[in-house]
Design a protein around this motif. Structure first.
Motif, PDB file in Angstrom:
ATOM      1  N   UNK A  59       2.814  65.832 -19.598  1.00 49.53           N
ATOM      2  CA  UNK A  59       1.591  65.485 -18.869  1.00 49.53           C
ATOM      3  C   UNK A  59       0.779  66.732 -18.543  1.00 49.53           C
ATOM      4  N   UNK A  60       1.402  67.883 -18.563  1.00 45.41           N
ATOM      5  CA  UNK A  60       0.681  69.144 -18.376  1.00 45.41           C
ATOM      6  C   UNK A  60      -0.428  69.283 -19.403  1.00 45.41           C
ATOM      7  N   UNK A  61      -0.211  68.764 -20.593  1.00 42.40           N
ATOM      8  CA  UNK A  61      -1.181  68.832 -21.680  1.00 42.40           C
ATOM      9  C   UNK A  61      -2.009  67.552 -21.799  1.00 42.40           C
ATOM     10  N   UNK A  62      -1.350  66.410 -21.699  1.00 37.79           N
ATOM     11  CA  UNK A  62      -2.046  65.150 -21.944  1.00 37.79           C
ATOM     12  C   UNK A  62      -2.899  64.694 -20.755  1.00 37.79           C
ATOM     13  N   UNK A  63      -2.464  64.994 -19.527  1.00 37.99           N
ATOM     14  CA  UNK A  63      -3.212  64.554 -18.356  1.00 37.99           C
ATOM     15  C   UNK A  63      -4.619  65.134 -18.291  1.00 37.99           C
ATOM     16  N   UNK A  64      -4.768  66.472 -18.348  1.00 35.65           N
ATOM     17  CA  UNK A  64      -6.119  67.047 -18.324  1.00 35.65           C
ATOM     18  C   UNK A  64      -6.979  66.594 -19.507  1.00 35.65           C
ATOM     19  N   UNK A  65      -6.366  66.420 -20.689  1.00 36.36           N
ATOM     20  CA  UNK A  65      -7.126  65.943 -21.841  1.00 36.36           C
ATOM     21  C   UNK A  65      -7.677  64.545 -21.580  1.00 36.36           C
ATOM     22  N   UNK A  66      -6.868  63.702 -20.935  1.00 36.17           N
ATOM     23  CA  UNK A  66      -7.318  62.345 -20.621  1.00 36.17           C
ATOM     24  C   UNK A  66      -8.454  62.364 -19.605  1.00 36.17           C
ATOM     25  N   UNK A  67      -8.341  63.192 -18.571  1.00 40.50           N
ATOM     26  CA  UNK A  67      -9.407  63.275 -17.568  1.00 40.50           C
ATOM     27  C   UNK A  67     -10.703  63.755 -18.210  1.00 40.50           C
ATOM     28  N   UNK A  68     -10.629  64.744 -19.089  1.00 38.79           N
ATOM     29  CA  UNK A  68     -11.831  65.238 -19.760  1.00 38.79           C
ATOM     30  C   UNK A  68     -12.485  64.137 -20.595  1.00 38.79           C
ATOM     31  N   UNK A  69     -11.654  63.364 -21.313  1.00 37.83           N
ATOM     32  CA  UNK A  69     -12.193  62.277 -22.135  1.00 37.83           C
ATOM     33  C   UNK A  69     -12.858  61.211 -21.273  1.00 37.83           C
ATOM     34  N   UNK A  70     -12.239  60.871 -20.155  1.00 36.53           N
ATOM     35  CA  UNK A  70     -12.814  59.870 -19.268  1.00 36.53           C
ATOM     36  C   UNK A  70     -14.099  60.375 -18.610  1.00 36.53           C
ATOM     37  N   UNK A  71     -14.092  61.640 -18.210  1.00 35.02           N
ATOM     38  CA  UNK A  71     -15.251  62.211 -17.526  1.00 35.02           C
ATOM     39  C   UNK A  71     -16.494  62.201 -18.422  1.00 35.02           C
ATOM     40  N   UNK A  72     -16.295  62.283 -19.730  1.00 40.63           N
ATOM     41  CA  UNK A  72     -17.425  62.297 -20.661  1.00 40.63           C
ATOM     42  C   UNK A  72     -18.159  60.963 -20.688  1.00 40.63           C
ATOM     43  N   UNK A  73     -17.514  59.892 -20.226  1.00 40.50           N
ATOM     44  CA  UNK A  73     -18.117  58.560 -20.279  1.00 40.50           C
ATOM     45  C   UNK A  73     -18.272  57.927 -18.908  1.00 40.50           C
ATOM     46  N   UNK A  74     -18.080  58.703 -17.860  1.00 40.74           N
ATOM     47  CA  UNK A  74     -18.032  58.137 -16.519  1.00 40.74           C
ATOM     48  C   UNK A  74     -19.418  57.710 -16.045  1.00 40.74           C
ATOM     49  N   UNK A  75     -19.441  56.731 -15.136  1.00 45.96           N
ATOM     50  CA  UNK A  75     -20.688  56.256 -14.544  1.00 45.96           C
ATOM     51  C   UNK A  75     -20.391  55.718 -13.153  1.00 45.96           C
ATOM     52  N   UNK A  76     -21.467  55.337 -12.450  1.00 48.17           N
ATOM     53  CA  UNK A  76     -21.292  54.722 -11.133  1.00 48.17           C
ATOM     54  C   UNK A  76     -20.860  53.267 -11.237  1.00 48.17           C
ATOM     55  N   UNK A  77     -21.069  52.671 -12.406  1.00 48.96           N
ATOM     56  CA  UNK A  77     -20.928  51.224 -12.528  1.00 48.96           C
ATOM     57  C   UNK A  77     -19.475  50.757 -12.541  1.00 48.96           C
ATOM     58  N   UNK A  78     -18.566  51.537 -13.136  1.00 48.18           N
ATOM     59  CA  UNK A  78     -17.204  51.040 -13.279  1.00 48.18           C
ATOM     60  C   UNK A  78     -16.229  52.201 -13.368  1.00 48.18           C
ATOM     61  N   UNK A  79     -14.958  51.857 -13.312  1.00 52.36           N
ATOM     62  CA  UNK A  79     -13.894  52.836 -13.480  1.00 52.36           C
ATOM     63  C   UNK A  79     -13.597  53.002 -14.969  1.00 52.36           C
ATOM     64  N   UNK A  80     -13.483  54.255 -15.417  1.00 53.12           N
ATOM     65  CA  UNK A  80     -13.009  54.543 -16.769  1.00 53.12           C
ATOM     66  C   UNK A  80     -11.496  54.725 -16.692  1.00 53.12           C
ATOM     67  N   UNK A  81     -10.760  54.131 -17.656  1.00 53.44           N
ATOM     68  CA  UNK A  81      -9.300  54.106 -17.586  1.00 53.44           C
ATOM     69  C   UNK A  81      -8.666  54.683 -18.836  1.00 53.44           C
ATOM     70  N   UNK A  82      -7.535  55.349 -18.637  1.00 52.48           N
ATOM     71  CA  UNK A  82      -6.701  55.813 -19.742  1.00 52.48           C
ATOM     72  C   UNK A  82      -5.239  55.521 -19.410  1.00 52.48           C
ATOM     73  N   UNK A  83      -4.584  54.750 -20.261  1.00 55.15           N
ATOM     74  CA  UNK A  83      -3.158  54.468 -20.112  1.00 55.15           C
ATOM     75  C   UNK A  83      -2.375  55.432 -20.995  1.00 55.15           C
ATOM     76  N   UNK A  84      -1.450  56.172 -20.382  1.00 58.69           N
ATOM     77  CA  UNK A  84      -0.704  57.205 -21.094  1.00 58.69           C
ATOM     78  C   UNK A  84       0.759  56.791 -21.179  1.00 58.69           C
TER      79      UNK A  84
END
Length: 220
Positions: free
Chosen positions: A44-69
């Protein structure tokens, strides 16, 4: 890793016991609004930050962006991953699924904000109050035991007083910078070994510029 250790030094013991990193990478795909990441044994040291970066690129006020690892090691690093989302000024939730329940963490969208934690849907619902969209998203994602779910949003949820555990990561990290992080000799040696993996053995300059030099133990 340092942020996670500032919150809980036991994280370093988990990393010490980790096996070699698999030679392959992780993979992910998106379906019906859910990003699914197969860590394939990568930390998760590697995959967790990668997932947050991917989600942050598509984030909005309208909904939650999700990643299941799935199939990630060192899930104890989920709190440190949420600190990364705090630094992006994003609201974030981390879920670690257990048999019949889940552990959760919720971070305010502020580097100086609060990281809340608890177990089970009822305690998270009490903190979120009327924020039912997050709970519905967790139910829809259905993380299996041993999997993690990361969620980010640009909107700040209106949290309710619930009596759940809460810490300020910024204060914990500042204390660690000032006082250090307690660690056993065995764990410290293992971390040195991990650092040595970054050395280029054919480059004397690389070795001389490494972040530390192992000194011999003083004679008694």
């Amino acid at each position: 890793m340092a942020a996670g250790a500032a919150l809980d030094p036991a994280v370093l013991d988990d990393i010490r016991q980790a096996g070699p990193r698999p030679s392959h990478g992780f993979s992910y795909h998106k379906s019906n609004g859910l990003t699914m990441l197969d860590a394939a044994g990568i930390s998760f040291l590697e995959t967790g930050p990668a997932a947050v970066d991917a989600l942050a690129a598509h984030v909005s006020d309208a909904k939650w962006e999700l990643c299941r690892i799935s199939s990630a090691t060192e899930l104890s690093l989920v709190p440190a991953t949420l600190i990364g989302a705090m630094n992006y000024n994003l609201s974030s939730i981390g879920i670690v699924a257990r048999d019949g329940t889940f552990d959760w963490l919720l971070a305010e969208p502020d580097p100086r904000g609060v990281l809340y934690s608890g177990q089970g849907e009822d305690t998270l619902a009490a903190l979120l109050g009327g924020e039912t969209a997050a709970l519905k998203s967790i139910d829809a994602a259905r993380p299996a035991p041993g999997c993690a779910l990361l969620m980010v949003s640009a909107r700040r949820p209106e949290l309710k007083a619930s009596g759940c555990a809460a810490v300020r990561p910024g204060a914990k990290i500042a204390l660690a910078h000032n006082k250090g992080i307690p660690v056993s000799r065995e764990t410290l040696d293992a971390l040195y070994g991990l650092e040595m993996l970054t050395w280029a053995p054919t480059s004397e300059r690389s070795r001389s510029q490494a972040g530390f030099t192992v000194a011999p133990a003083p004679s008694s």
